[in-house]
Write an enzyme that holds these catalytic residues in place. Structure first.
Site, PDB file in Angstrom:
ATOM      1  NE  ARG A  52      -1.299 -10.038  67.272  1.00  9.17           N
ATOM      2  CZ  ARG A  52      -1.148  -9.256  68.341  1.00  9.17           C
ATOM      3  NH1 ARG A  52      -2.202  -8.777  68.966  1.00  9.17           N
ATOM      4  NH2 ARG A  52       0.054  -8.942  68.761  1.00  9.17           N
ATOM      5  CG  ASP A  87       6.080 -11.594  71.486  1.00 10.37           C
ATOM      6  OD1 ASP A  87       6.847 -11.694  72.475  1.00 10.37           O
ATOM      7  OD2 ASP A  87       6.248 -10.719  70.611  1.00 10.37           O
ATOM      8  CG  HIS A 102      -0.006  -3.230  76.120  1.00  8.25           C
ATOM      9  ND1 HIS A 102       0.477  -2.600  74.993  1.00  8.25           N
ATOM     10  CD2 HIS A 102      -0.274  -2.233  77.002  1.00  8.25           C
ATOM     11  CE1 HIS A 102       0.501  -1.289  75.191  1.00  8.25           C
ATOM     12  NE2 HIS A 102       0.066  -1.043  76.400  1.00  8.25           N
ATOM     13  CB  CYS A 110     -13.041 -14.917  84.451  1.00  7.33           C
ATOM     14  SG  CYS A 110     -14.817 -14.872  84.736  1.00  7.33           S
ATOM     15  CB  CYS A 129     -14.693 -18.321  84.419  1.00  9.06           C
ATOM     16  SG  CYS A 129     -13.639 -18.198  85.860  1.00  9.06           S
ATOM     17  N   GLY A 168      12.188  -0.659  69.770  1.00  9.44           N
ATOM     18  CA  GLY A 168      11.163  -1.140  68.839  1.00  9.44           C
ATOM     19  C   GLY A 168       9.749  -0.707  69.151  1.00  9.44           C
ATOM     20  CB  THR A 169       7.929   1.004  71.364  1.00  5.81           C
ATOM     21  OG1 THR A 169       6.605   1.510  71.564  1.00  5.81           O
ATOM     22  CG2 THR A 169       8.928   1.787  72.196  1.00  5.81           C
ATOM     23  CB  SER A 170       5.481   3.559  66.842  1.00  6.17           C
ATOM     24  OG  SER A 170       4.289   3.278  67.555  1.00  6.17           O
ATOM     25  CD  GLU A 196       9.699   4.325  61.447  1.00 10.72           C
ATOM     26  OE1 GLU A 196       9.853   4.582  60.256  1.00 10.72           O
ATOM     27  OE2 GLU A 196       8.706   3.762  61.908  1.00 10.72           O
TER      28      GLU A 196
HETATM   29  P1  OAD Z   1       4.246  -0.237  66.503  1.00  9.24           P
HETATM   30  O1  OAD Z   1       3.873  -1.154  65.382  1.00  9.24           O
HETATM   31  O2  OAD Z   1       3.402   0.972  66.708  1.00  9.24           O
HETATM   32  O3  OAD Z   1       5.745   0.269  66.306  1.00  9.24           O
HETATM   33  C1  OAD Z   1       6.798  -0.620  66.067  1.00  9.24           C
HETATM   34  C2  OAD Z   1       8.089   0.182  65.969  1.00  9.24           C
HETATM   35  O4  OAD Z   1       9.158  -0.731  65.765  1.00  9.24           O
HETATM   36  C3  OAD Z   1       8.115   1.168  64.793  1.00  9.24           C
HETATM   37  O5  OAD Z   1       8.561   2.451  65.238  1.00  9.24           O
HETATM   38  C4  OAD Z   1       9.115   0.541  63.810  1.00  9.24           C
HETATM   39  O6  OAD Z   1       9.892   1.518  63.107  1.00  9.24           O
HETATM   40  C5  OAD Z   1      10.002  -0.255  64.744  1.00  9.24           C
HETATM   41  N1  OAD Z   1      10.616  -1.429  64.100  1.00  9.24           N
HETATM   42  C6  OAD Z   1      10.108  -2.255  63.153  1.00  9.24           C
HETATM   43  N2  OAD Z   1      10.953  -3.251  62.865  1.00  9.24           N
HETATM   44  C7  OAD Z   1      12.047  -3.074  63.650  1.00  9.24           C
HETATM   45  C8  OAD Z   1      13.281  -3.775  63.827  1.00  9.24           C
HETATM   46  N3  OAD Z   1      13.566  -4.888  63.135  1.00  9.24           N
HETATM   47  N4  OAD Z   1      14.151  -3.293  64.738  1.00  9.24           N
HETATM   48  C9  OAD Z   1      13.883  -2.173  65.448  1.00  9.24           C
HETATM   49  N5  OAD Z   1      12.748  -1.476  65.336  1.00  9.24           N
HETATM   50  C10 OAD Z   1      11.831  -1.906  64.448  1.00  9.24           C
HETATM   51  O7  OAD Z   1       4.318  -1.150  67.821  1.00  9.24           O
HETATM   52  P2  OAD Z   1       4.291  -0.690  69.361  1.00  9.24           P
HETATM   53  O8  OAD Z   1       4.984   0.595  69.564  1.00  9.24           O
HETATM   54  O9  OAD Z   1       4.748  -1.876  70.150  1.00  9.24           O
HETATM   55  O10 OAD Z   1      -1.288  -2.246  71.982  1.00  9.24           O
HETATM   56  O11 OAD Z   1       2.747  -0.505  69.586  1.00  9.24           O
HETATM   57  C11 OAD Z   1       2.312  -0.169  70.877  1.00  9.24           C
HETATM   58  C12 OAD Z   1       0.958  -0.766  71.122  1.00  9.24           C
HETATM   59  O12 OAD Z   1       0.052  -0.424  70.076  1.00  9.24           O
HETATM   60  C13 OAD Z   1       0.915  -2.285  71.107  1.00  9.24           C
HETATM   61  O13 OAD Z   1       1.316  -2.868  72.333  1.00  9.24           O
HETATM   62  C14 OAD Z   1      -0.520  -2.578  70.827  1.00  9.24           C
HETATM   63  C15 OAD Z   1      -0.725  -1.577  69.700  1.00  9.24           C
HETATM   64  O14 OAD Z   1      -1.987  -1.134  69.463  1.00  9.24           O
HETATM   65  C16 OAD Z   1      -2.465  -2.837  72.225  1.00  9.24           C
HETATM   66  O15 OAD Z   1      -2.939  -3.675  71.477  1.00  9.24           O
HETATM   67  C17 OAD Z   1      -3.102  -2.374  73.486  1.00  9.24           C
END
Ligand code: OAD
Length: 224
Positions: A52, A87, A102, A110, A129, A168-170, A196
């Site tokens: 990644r 990222d 996150h 460490c 470390c 962009g978060t689910s 969505e």
């Molecule tokens: P998700 O993969 O759960 O959700 C990504 C969201 O972005 C979804 O609702 C998609 O519909 C939307 N999406 C995809 N492409 C898009 C685009 N081009 N424009 C706009 N929206 C788009 O990712 P996160 O919500 O970031 O945590 O996930 C939260 C956390 O779960 C992450 O930080 C990670 C993961 O497990 C850890 O690893 C602790």
């Protein structure tokens, strides 16, 4: 206040977690994103984050990252960007006030003393470390079962914000998924910008569905 998730980096070529062909289809969360998984197989965990890290290094900020940085530079009020992404595309786009709740792929810490250092492109499980000489360096990424970073600053900003935009978060991972409720309770106008409707869509005042590179510049132009 802006909260971002994996969807904002999707158009930079980085895979999201919960899509078809998302990262959690190829990898079990228990294996690569928990302290227990790390105890069981450190090499596997490093391999996952090494991949990644390489993908993030090869990616470029897109129009949504750039629009947020430009907005911040021009905005006269207080602005805070909280990202769940590990990222560094917000920083590379020029955003200044960013809290990576996150963690960050390009850092390690460490497992004994907590000292944070820069990560080389490829990390190995036997990296010690240099600070305490006792612990091993692990990815500086928050795993399930661990406390996200900067929660005090984030809570204070949520209690004080009058505009909250989630991009962009689910809405499936807490505490970030709960931020909209806290911001709304504090009187903020809440906008969801996503491909969505998220799992917490009902908590927002406004829904903007579409690609982040299209809708984020539009929204920011409207409120600038
Ligand atoms: P998700 O993969 O759960 O959700 C990504 C969201 O972005 C979804 O609702 C998609 O519909 C939307 N999406 C995809 N492409 C898009 C685009 N081009 N424009 C706009 N929206 C788009 O990712 P996160 O919500 O970031 O945590 O996930 C939260 C956390 O779960 C992450 O930080 C990670 C993961 O497990 C850890 O690893 C602790």
């Amino acid at each position: 206040m802006v909260l971002t998730g994996a969807g904002i980096s999707a158009e930079s070529g980085l895979r999201t977690f919960r899509a078809v062909e998302g990262l959690w289809e190829d990898h079990r969360i228990e294996d690569v994103a928990t302290p227990e998984g790390y105890q069981r197989d450190r090499q596997l965990v490093h391999d996952f984050y090494n991949q990644r890290r390489a993908a993030a290094a090869a990616a470029k900020p897109n129009a949504a990252h750039l629009a947020l940085a430009e907005f911040e530079a021009a905005f006269a009020g207080e602005f805070l960007l909280v990202t769940q992404n590990v990222d560094d595309l917000h920083a590379r786009a020029g955003s200044k006030r960013v809290l990576a709740m996150h963690g960050q792929l390009n850092r390690m810490h460490c497992d004994n003393c907590g000292q944070v250092t820069d990560a080389p492109p490829v990390c190995r499980p036997d990296m010690r470390c240099q600070h305490c000489q006792a612990g091993l360096l692990r990815p500086h990424v928050v795993w399930f079962g661990e406390m996200p970073l900067f929660m005090e600053e984030i809570s204070a900003a949520l209690a004080d914000c009058n505009l909250f935009i989630a991009i962009g978060t689910s809405g499936q991972v807490y505490p970030a998924a709960g931020f909209v409720r806290i911001a709304a309770a504090a009187g903020a106008h809440c906008i969801e910008a996503n491909l969505e409707a998220s799992a917490v869509a009902a908590g927002f005042d406004e829904q903007r569905l579409g690609l982040a590179t299209e809708i984020v510049p539009q929204i920011l132009a409207e409120i600038a």
